[in-house]
Design an enzyme around this catalytic site. Sequence first.
Site, PDB file in Angstrom:
ATOM      1  N   TYR A   1       1.195  -1.065  -0.292  1.00  0.00           N
ATOM      2  CA  TYR A   1       0.060  -0.101  -0.230  1.00  0.00           C
ATOM      3  C   TYR A   1       1.060   1.494   0.025  1.00  0.00           C
ATOM      4  O   TYR A   1       2.137   1.229   0.188  1.00  0.00           O
ATOM      5  CB  TYR A   1      -1.095   0.416   1.034  1.00  0.00           C
ATOM      6  CG  TYR A   1      -0.790   0.145   2.099  1.00  0.00           C
ATOM      7  CD1 TYR A   1       0.707   0.325   3.014  1.00  0.00           C
ATOM      8  CD2 TYR A   1      -1.424  -0.694   3.206  1.00  0.00           C
ATOM      9  CE1 TYR A   1       0.576   0.213   4.838  1.00  0.00           C
ATOM     10  CE2 TYR A   1      -1.455  -0.459   4.743  1.00  0.00           C
ATOM     11  CZ  TYR A   1      -0.717   0.173   5.198  1.00  0.00           C
ATOM     12  OH  TYR A   1      -0.062  -0.306   6.302  1.00  0.00           O
ATOM     13  N   GLU A   2       0.044   2.210  -0.358  1.00  0.00           N
ATOM     14  CA  GLU A   2       1.047   3.240  -0.663  1.00  0.00           C
ATOM     15  C   GLU A   2       1.763   3.602  -1.659  1.00  0.00           C
ATOM     16  O   GLU A   2       3.316   4.127  -1.889  1.00  0.00           O
ATOM     17  CB  GLU A   2       1.261   4.557   0.957  1.00  0.00           C
ATOM     18  CG  GLU A   2       0.232   4.409   1.151  1.00  0.00           C
ATOM     19  CD  GLU A   2      -0.290   6.212   1.423  1.00  0.00           C
ATOM     20  OE1 GLU A   2       0.107   6.304  -0.017  1.00  0.00           O
ATOM     21  OE2 GLU A   2      -0.932   6.332   1.854  1.00  0.00           O
ATOM     22  N   GLY A   3       1.426   2.223  -2.603  1.00  0.00           N
ATOM     23  CA  GLY A   3       2.783   2.204  -3.697  1.00  0.00           C
ATOM     24  C   GLY A   3       3.664   1.246  -3.027  1.00  0.00           C
ATOM     25  O   GLY A   3       4.268   0.718  -2.449  1.00  0.00           O
TER      26      GLY A   3
END
Lengths: 599, 599
Positions: free
Chosen positions: B438-440
């Site tokens: 998550y968050e890239g």
Amino acid sequence: MSDYRAPVKDMRFAMDELAGFRELSRIPGFEEATPDLADAILDEAAKFAGEVLAPLNRIGDTEGCKLGPNGVTTPAGWKEAYAAFSEAGWNGITSPAEFGGQGLPDSLGVAVKEMVCSANLSFSLGPLLTTGAVEALLTCASDELKSVYLEKMITGEWTGTMNLTEPQAGSDLALIRSRAEPQADGSYRVFGQKIFITYGDHDMTDNIVHLVLARLPDAPPGVKGISMFLVPKFLVNADGSLGARNDAHCVSIEHKLGIHASPTCVMAYGDNGGAVGYLLGEPNRGLEYMFIMMNEARLGVGLQGIALGERAYQQALGYARERKQGRDAITGEALVSIDKHPDIRRMLMLMKCRVEACRAMAYYTSGLLDRAHAAGHTEEGKRQLWLAEFMIPIVKGGGTEMGVDVTSLGIQIHGGMGFIEETGAAQHWRDSRITTIYEGTTGIQANDLLFRKLMRDQGATAKLVFGEVYATVKALAASGNPELQAIGQRLGTALKAWTEATEWLAANARSGLSGVLTAAVPYLHLAVTVCGGWLMGKAALAAAGYLDKGEGDQAFYRTKLVTARFYADQLLPQAAAFAETVMAGDCGVPEGVDLFAAD
Amino acid sequence: MSDYRAPVKDMRFAMDELAGFRELSRIPGFEEATPDLADAILDEAAKFAGEVLAPLNRIGDTEGCKLGPNGVTTPAGWKEAYAAFSEAGWNGITSPAEFGGQGLPDSLGVAVKEMVCSANLSFSLGPLLTTGAVEALLTCASDELKSVYLEKMITGEWTGTMNLTEPQAGSDLALIRSRAEPQADGSYRVFGQKIFITYGDHDMTDNIVHLVLARLPDAPPGVKGISMFLVPKFLVNADGSLGARNDAHCVSIEHKLGIHASPTCVMAYGDNGGAVGYLLGEPNRGLEYMFIMMNEARLGVGLQGIALGERAYQQALGYARERKQGRDAITGEALVSIDKHPDIRRMLMLMKCRVEACRAMAYYTSGLLDRAHAAGHTEEGKRQLWLAEFMIPIVKGGGTEMGVDVTSLGIQIHGGMGFIEETGAAQHWRDSRITTIYEGTTGIQANDLLFRKLMRDQGATAKLVFGEVYATVKALAASGNPELQAIGQRLGTALKAWTEATEWLAANARSGLSGVLTAAVPYLHLAVTVCGGWLMGKAALAAAGYLDKGEGDQAFYRTKLVTARFYADQLLPQAAAFAETVMAGDCGVPEGVDLFAAD
């Protein structure tokens, strides 16, 4: 949920080109193991694994096993699948024909076992443990015990367990406290608690045959005072029918990170007067018998890592082909399936080539075991056996650590969906996590490689392996094929790192034991990396041969060249890093300083 | 279950010696951030994290969140803990004082945030998302919206969410379909479904402020047509009291591998006529606003990996000190605690030094953000910001990948007990697995580092970093201390590998894009490895200084020298291997060949 399709082509390639299966049927005792028979068996096993076992994998994970007043219940469908498995003869595929097995070579059995593990690891553990117990009985049981128990265990009518661990005695079996009291009739009464007993109880068979390590009253302390006993769940009457329930009970099952459908039992022996047991072999030699089985069991667990890596790869590849996201970075095409994205391709390649490299190692080792078996107690037999024993910690440590890494990449390729349990990608990762622990942790494999397999003959076996790797380096260099030469160059550099680190260890084994001990795991990683590259190099040579001749599945062989090159570029450079770490010695940890004092 | 004791000493060391916190209070705007204040805050936060949040971690894992007719229920104790957390002012620790925050620097807030994540990752996600939403409002909300929402979100009275992902649009936001229809009163009606919405619903606060990406009717396609809307769970009356329930509902929650107590919601907007929303900033600039928050959010997720690594380390160390097994390999002493075994010590050291290296990177980066913030729109401000932005994918990618590895080592040290869920070691590993996604994802961080942070200024920022690393290499060499010199030598070699790989990438970025793309993740690993070694080298220099002067906690500084040396010996050699892999180019993958065709 994902399907499983056995990678029969790569399995057969590893069997034929690396394990030497094709030549095996010319060796006395293996005449029946013809290529045609192998085709038939692999196809049938692939079908059974894909159609019967694989669909139960997620059900097993979500349902798990339950302990009730009548013992452990397996998940829905388990009992029927096990009956079908035994019925088809898969349980005894490599066991001796004289006791109802198929008597097939390990280098064929290994592929069948991989399929079963890929399809359903939790399921595979029952037969794995049974096979281990069968090996023990073959090694040391009296003819009478063999006649009562062996055939039923080989056919799968009864299952077997191994009872080593106690709460205070994990990897350290010297601490075992379970005890056995001799009885007038020649049997024993066994008392004690065992933990982590895989399939210690279940509802799939009428009887369960427990092999239990315990001490006789006059036993010396430590590991030299451990004997092995056979303790059936139900006693067996003279006519072979089941008698009284024995005093051996599962008192609880563990709530685990993975392999939920494999019951991990706490077993209580003798809480109600003593469990009837029979001494196997001679007193105080239990650990020795256990170690005889260890080779096969460790090879089997290494295979589990490979099997989970393969399953995760198939699932990730399937997802990447379906999932559409983003633009092709090179062509600019909009909304492409993610298998077009370079980093997804890199991860898929990494999964594929690491699985194939470890499969090559495992199958190669099973071929050595077959040759050792065929040659028996000869010089050649010993050479093959020691080579196999040298490879086993490499296969176990390497295959299982790879399995954890590769199943993690499988999650990563799924993105956020990989973190959702319904996807099923996470189960492979959770299941894999036990494999670097049981049957000896990675640290124990590393110590086994370094202090036993490497040093017991002053590196003689290791030098044989180095010689084989060097022969591959030379063959790659002499090939005239730039792809093969590039692989050969990397392999040569990696081999140099391995030999240097080995020499360093030999030189420092006495002077700086602490440094040598901390070097063990990095040394294992080094050996795994080079052996993987070596067998991928051999595979590439074989593939290039078929490509030159225009024979066989040309696309498959072209791909094999690419995976070998990928392994060489992405994995082999790490060999030098591991060697530097090995030779860094005691890691700058001054002896006697408590580094963790502040924490 | 395990306790958590915040590693205040190492945190303070990283703040003072690497993030430059001690000098910060001399910079205008940070006058209040004195060392004394920091002491007080760290002590209070450590107490809160250890006593209130940590004990809820396992309860959260086993109970998880439930979705009922009235929305999501958090586990027992959650609501009270959240109230205490907000009450104590922890939620707004780095938010502006004018809206009710504490206005403290990031390089102090980072330690508090690490503690909260270590104690209870699932709990920490609510405040993390709220802080992200606060940043967005500060960036682009009208004064009116600010006055209604900001203070309540900063104090924690209300929480915030970020709504990006849709089923067809994961990392690829161009595919977003949610839409917003303008209303006569200047508000909008929002329609669409969002997935993976962290704390999309819960029972801890009266209201939830959703920030939702959606398209206006006339928006251009792709990422340039996305606007950001504020959609409250309950509308807010003019007097600040809560009004009608908005048409924004959690319709299901996910069954996840980890962070069970953090509700991951499928959110339905507008199923009953339209959810009332307010445009934030200008139309079609939603993605831009989102990216402003991204820096902090990614730093925060990198910190999660570090926090879980720390927690796993503490638990493994505690277990290793208690668990007795085997003989001391060097002294021969029987039945020693396993922390005496060399390979267990190696694993503990690996955990400790990798956590400390990543902590150093994260805290260093937060110091850069403070300086960037203080210097504002000046040349110096831009330089500091770009340095911070260069470091952020390194911290995010490196911290999270480390977290997965280190929590896995935590399981390994527990042996078979690590696989039993009651032990709690497995939870950290499961929880960690989302952080590389998550968050890239790590792949996205790598692309961000390579194609944005490295190339946007033709490597100018990278050269600044290389210069800093080189300065450390020189200082280590000039120290006259053999330990430091040994570290300097390894760091010098690693830096050379990093610069060579960077030059290769610059030279090949145009000619062989495919190879550069597959090189991104190995390049990220290379950068992480070298930056970790660089900051451990700086830490060693600082520690050696205190040792020379006989100042401070001498045992702590001695240990720091050892961990730095350990990092140098065990991790830095990998830099050369990563560089070779980067420069291998397209990994031998011929373009256009479907490598996976046979699978």
